[in-house]
Every structure is written in structure tokens, then in C-alpha cells.
Enzyme design. Structure first.
Site, PDB file in Angstrom:
ATOM      1  N   ARG A  37       0.861  -1.183   0.000  1.00  0.00           N
ATOM      2  CA  ARG A  37       0.000   0.000   0.000  1.00  0.00           C
ATOM      3  C   ARG A  37       0.898   1.234   0.000  1.00  0.00           C
ATOM      4  O   ARG A  37       0.755   2.132   0.820  1.00  0.00           O
ATOM      5  CB  ARG A  37      -0.899  -0.009   1.224  1.00  0.00           C
ATOM      6  CG  ARG A  37      -2.070   0.938   1.048  1.00  0.00           C
ATOM      7  CD  ARG A  37      -3.051   0.802   2.179  1.00  0.00           C
ATOM      8  NE  ARG A  37      -4.207   1.632   1.935  1.00  0.00           N
ATOM      9  CZ  ARG A  37      -5.362   1.462   2.515  1.00  0.00           C
ATOM     10  NH1 ARG A  37      -5.532   0.480   3.367  1.00  0.00           N
ATOM     11  NH2 ARG A  37      -6.376   2.255   2.260  1.00  0.00           N
ATOM     12  N   ARG A  41      -2.810   6.623   2.359  1.00  0.00           N
ATOM     13  CA  ARG A  41      -3.296   7.798   3.081  1.00  0.00           C
ATOM     14  C   ARG A  41      -2.433   8.170   4.271  1.00  0.00           C
ATOM     15  O   ARG A  41      -2.734   9.114   4.987  1.00  0.00           O
ATOM     16  CB  ARG A  41      -4.747   7.591   3.501  1.00  0.00           C
ATOM     17  CG  ARG A  41      -5.017   6.336   4.268  1.00  0.00           C
ATOM     18  CD  ARG A  41      -6.520   6.157   4.448  1.00  0.00           C
ATOM     19  NE  ARG A  41      -6.791   4.808   4.915  1.00  0.00           N
ATOM     20  CZ  ARG A  41      -7.897   4.152   4.677  1.00  0.00           C
ATOM     21  NH1 ARG A  41      -8.840   4.713   3.975  1.00  0.00           N
ATOM     22  NH2 ARG A  41      -8.090   2.943   5.135  1.00  0.00           N
ATOM     23  N   ARG A  50      -5.718  13.522  -3.280  1.00  0.00           N
ATOM     24  CA  ARG A  50      -6.952  12.750  -3.403  1.00  0.00           C
ATOM     25  C   ARG A  50      -8.198  13.527  -2.956  1.00  0.00           C
ATOM     26  O   ARG A  50      -9.313  13.149  -3.300  1.00  0.00           O
ATOM     27  CB  ARG A  50      -6.843  11.464  -2.550  1.00  0.00           C
ATOM     28  CG  ARG A  50      -5.969  10.390  -3.125  1.00  0.00           C
ATOM     29  CD  ARG A  50      -6.704   9.547  -4.171  1.00  0.00           C
ATOM     30  NE  ARG A  50      -7.875   8.885  -3.592  1.00  0.00           N
ATOM     31  CZ  ARG A  50      -9.131   9.168  -3.913  1.00  0.00           C
ATOM     32  NH1 ARG A  50      -9.394  10.093  -4.820  1.00  0.00           N
ATOM     33  NH2 ARG A  50     -10.129   8.534  -3.344  1.00  0.00           N
ATOM     34  N   ASP A  86      -6.191  -0.087  -8.891  1.00  0.00           N
ATOM     35  CA  ASP A  86      -7.058  -0.877  -8.034  1.00  0.00           C
ATOM     36  C   ASP A  86      -7.400  -2.180  -8.742  1.00  0.00           C
ATOM     37  O   ASP A  86      -7.479  -2.220  -9.978  1.00  0.00           O
ATOM     38  CB  ASP A  86      -8.343  -0.104  -7.721  1.00  0.00           C
ATOM     39  CG  ASP A  86      -9.112  -0.727  -6.576  1.00  0.00           C
ATOM     40  OD1 ASP A  86      -8.873  -0.334  -5.427  1.00  0.00           O
ATOM     41  OD2 ASP A  86      -9.920  -1.643  -6.820  1.00  0.00           O
ATOM     42  N   TYR A 164     -15.962 -10.209  -5.091  1.00  0.00           N
ATOM     43  CA  TYR A 164     -16.443  -8.831  -5.051  1.00  0.00           C
ATOM     44  C   TYR A 164     -17.631  -8.631  -5.986  1.00  0.00           C
ATOM     45  O   TYR A 164     -18.598  -7.929  -5.659  1.00  0.00           O
ATOM     46  CB  TYR A 164     -15.330  -7.858  -5.433  1.00  0.00           C
ATOM     47  CG  TYR A 164     -14.452  -7.459  -4.279  1.00  0.00           C
ATOM     48  CD1 TYR A 164     -14.937  -6.671  -3.252  1.00  0.00           C
ATOM     49  CD2 TYR A 164     -13.129  -7.878  -4.217  1.00  0.00           C
ATOM     50  CE1 TYR A 164     -14.127  -6.295  -2.187  1.00  0.00           C
ATOM     51  CE2 TYR A 164     -12.312  -7.518  -3.155  1.00  0.00           C
ATOM     52  CZ  TYR A 164     -12.820  -6.726  -2.142  1.00  0.00           C
ATOM     53  OH  TYR A 164     -12.036  -6.371  -1.081  1.00  0.00           O
TER      54      TYR A 164
END
Length: 338
Positions: A37, A41, A50, A86, A164
């Protein structure tokens, strides 16, 4: 030619190939470190870029993806970069609508409910048309990296994407998706094969665009038991690696592949014989045990609990493996780069 004027050729010479050498099982001067990652953030500059932007719109901007990929490298001496994107861009390319909702995460407006819903999917995907924005981001980033470190491309694996697409978002039990495996095994295999076909072309497109290594994320492997893993996950992981390798036999296309099947501790032996150079470990697996079980056939990556980053610096240093033959990625397994 890419829209930003840079072509997927004449890339700057690579200065630090430690990650690629370790992936191939060669000795290295130090353990290469990168973070799954990586563009995340935790960086204030990431949050600034973002802010107020739609997540998937961000993914579709090569310039922004390049910037978010490069940001961590300006702060930390990492040994690889992973492109900002993603895993759910693949279902999007197949015609499904996915949104990233604040506080909820990825959400499909119309998830698959019954086998007949497969008819809604675009089985034959023109990856250049539907996912060309990822390829442009990779090419731009390779140039902007200026050879500092290698660039990793990635995809979600078929079972993880299938789960998903049926659940419609995150799920603890994946019960809707697993219901398909038990009640609709033929339709499940049909969907998994459909996904594998798109993934192969997608990964090959990433290599053509400039990706120097590829990682396949089977993030939901652990929701399967050993029998279901062997039927609905492993064959497709193997098929993807074999088909990509078969198509990359031209000189200069030696691209290491990594498989990360989170929580599939029971599948280590099988994964080590599945055409991948590297097998990723989650933090529940002992590296020494994994080394013995895989028989030295592959390089190993990971095993670090992401929450270990809360530890003091002195404690954190003790987590790093001693042998350079063991790749250590800071395995942060939240794969939606929100």
C-alpha cells in the site's frame, strides 16, 4: 504512442535492480523493501492530491497515478514502486459499475446474483480500449522514475474478483460468493475462466507498457478451505502465470511474477510450484517454516504485520529477516488504495 507523448520504450537505465534479483532468487546486498500500500493515506501529500476527487476517476488519470506512485519514493529509500491503481478496474472493464463510497469502500451498483447474470458481462475485453489508462500510467511512471527502482504492475486474481462481483462489496464471510461455488460450480468456473482470460491480456499489456514485475493478489484466498482453494483458486492462478510466461518468451522480457494468496497457509507447497518466482506470505506464516515447506523453489516475500509499523524504530528493525534471499515487503494487505 501514449497521450502524454511518452512511448513504452527507451526507458531510463535501471540503477537499483535489488528487488528483481531477489525475486529471481539471486543473492543481494540487502533485503529489498517495498510496501503493497505504498501510495497510501499515511502521506499528507497523498491526501492532498486525493481530496475531493472520485477514486476511480483518479485511477483513470495517468498523470495523477504517476504522481501518487512516486510520492513515497521521495520520502523513503524503497527498492521498488507499485503502480497506483485498483484490482476492481477489471470488473469495470467487463461492464460492471463500481463506486468507491466514503466509509463503505468499493460498492457494485448491480452485483451478480444468479448465473444468468453472467450474460451481462463483456467476456471479450479489448484491454487497450478499456484499461489503456493503466498502461499509460505505467509508461509515464517508468519514464518519471528515471531508473531509480523497478516498477511493479498488478491484478486481482479471479476468485477475489469474483467474490467482489457477487458480494457487491466487502464481506466478512463471502457467503454469497461461496454459495455460487457450492450451488453453481459450472457457472463459477465459467466466470473464473472469463476473468482469467481478461487478466492474462491485462498483465501482458502492463509488461508492454513497462511493468518490470507482476503481482497477482488473491486477497480472499483465506475464505476458502483447502478443497475449494484447489478447485476454484489454484488452477486459475497457475493458468494465468503459465499463459503470461508462454507469451513473454521473447528476449528481454524476463518479468518475475509474484502470487500473494492471503491466509492460504495450506496452499504454500502448491503455490511454490505454480510458475511464480515469488510467493507472498501474510503475517500468520512463519518464514522459516515457509522456507522449509517450499523447498527453496521460490523467493519468499512479506510476513510483516502492517500494525508492526506502530512499533518503535528499534523494535521494528527486529522484524526484518536476516537473509537477503528472503524478500521483505511490508505486506499491507488492504488492496484498495483509498
Amino acid at each position: 504512442e501514449q497521450s502524454h507523448g511518452l512511448k513504452p520504450k527507451d526507458f531510463p537505465k535501471l540503477k537499483n535492480d535489488t528487488f528483481l534479483r531477489a525475486a529471481r532468487g539471486e543473492d543481494t546486498e540487502h533485503v529489498p523493501v517495498w510496501c503493497m500500500r505504498q501510495a497510501g493515506r499515511y502521506l499528507p501529500e497523498f491526501r492532498e492530491w486525493r481530496e475531493g476527487k472520485d477514486f476511480f476517476e483518479t485511477c483513470r488519470s495517468p498523470e495523477i497515478c504517476c504522481e501518487l506512485t512516486l510520492q513515497p519514493l521521495r520520502r523513503f529509500p524503497l527498492d521498488a514502486a507499485i503502480i497506483f491503481s485498483d484490482i476492481l478496474v477489471v470488473p469495470q472493464a467487463m461492464g460492471m459499475n463500481v463506486q468507491m463510497l466514503t466509509g463503505k469502500g468499493p460498492t457494485f451498483t448491480e452485483p451478480l446474483k444468479e448465473p444468468e447474470d453472467l450474460e451481462r458481462l463483456q467476456a471479450k475485453v479489448d484491454v487497450q480500449k478499456e484499461l489503456g489508462y493503466v498502461f499509460k500510467a505505467i509508461t509515464l511512471t517508468r519514464h518519471k522514475l528515471e531508473g531509480k527502482v523497478p516498477l511493479i504492475g498488478f491484478t486481482g486474481a479471479p476468485w477475489t474478483l469474483m467474490s467482489y462481483m457477487i458480494e457487491g462489496g466487502g464481506s466478512v464471510t463471502q457467503s454469497k460468493a461461496k454459495r455460487w461455488l457450492y450451488r453453481h460450480p459450472e457457472a463459477s468456473h465459467m466466470l473464473l475462466k472469463m476473468l482469467a482470460d481478461v487478466i492474462v491480456e491485462y498483465l501482458l499489456g502492463q509488461v508492454t507498457a513497462g511493468a518490470q514485475a507482476l503481482q497477482v493478489f488473491e486477497s480472499h484466498a483465506g475464505i476458502l478451505g483447502p478443497a475449494q482453494f484447489k478447485e476454484f483458486s489454484l488452477p486459475y492462478l497457475r493458468d494465468i502465470a503459465r499463459r503470461v510466461k508462454d507469451r513473454l518468451k521473447e528476449p528481454g522480457q524476463d518479468v518475475p511474477m509474484i502470487v500473494f494468496a492471503k491466509d492460504a497457509h495450506y496452499g504454500l507447497e502448491d503455490l511454490s510450484q505454480s510458475h511464480y518466482e515469488v510467493v507472498g506470505l501474510d503475517w500468520t506464516i512463519d518464514p522459516q517454516s515457509a522456507r522449509e515447506r517450499t523447498g527453496g523453489k521460490v523467493s519468499l516475500q512479506g510476513n510483516m504485520d502492517p500494525c508492526a509499523l506502530y512499533a518503535p524504530k528499534v523494535t521494528l528493525g527486529a522484524f526484518l529477516p536476516l537473509k537477503a534471499t528472503l524478500l521483505c515487503s511490508l505486506t499491507i494487505t488492504f488492496h484498495f488504495l483509498t
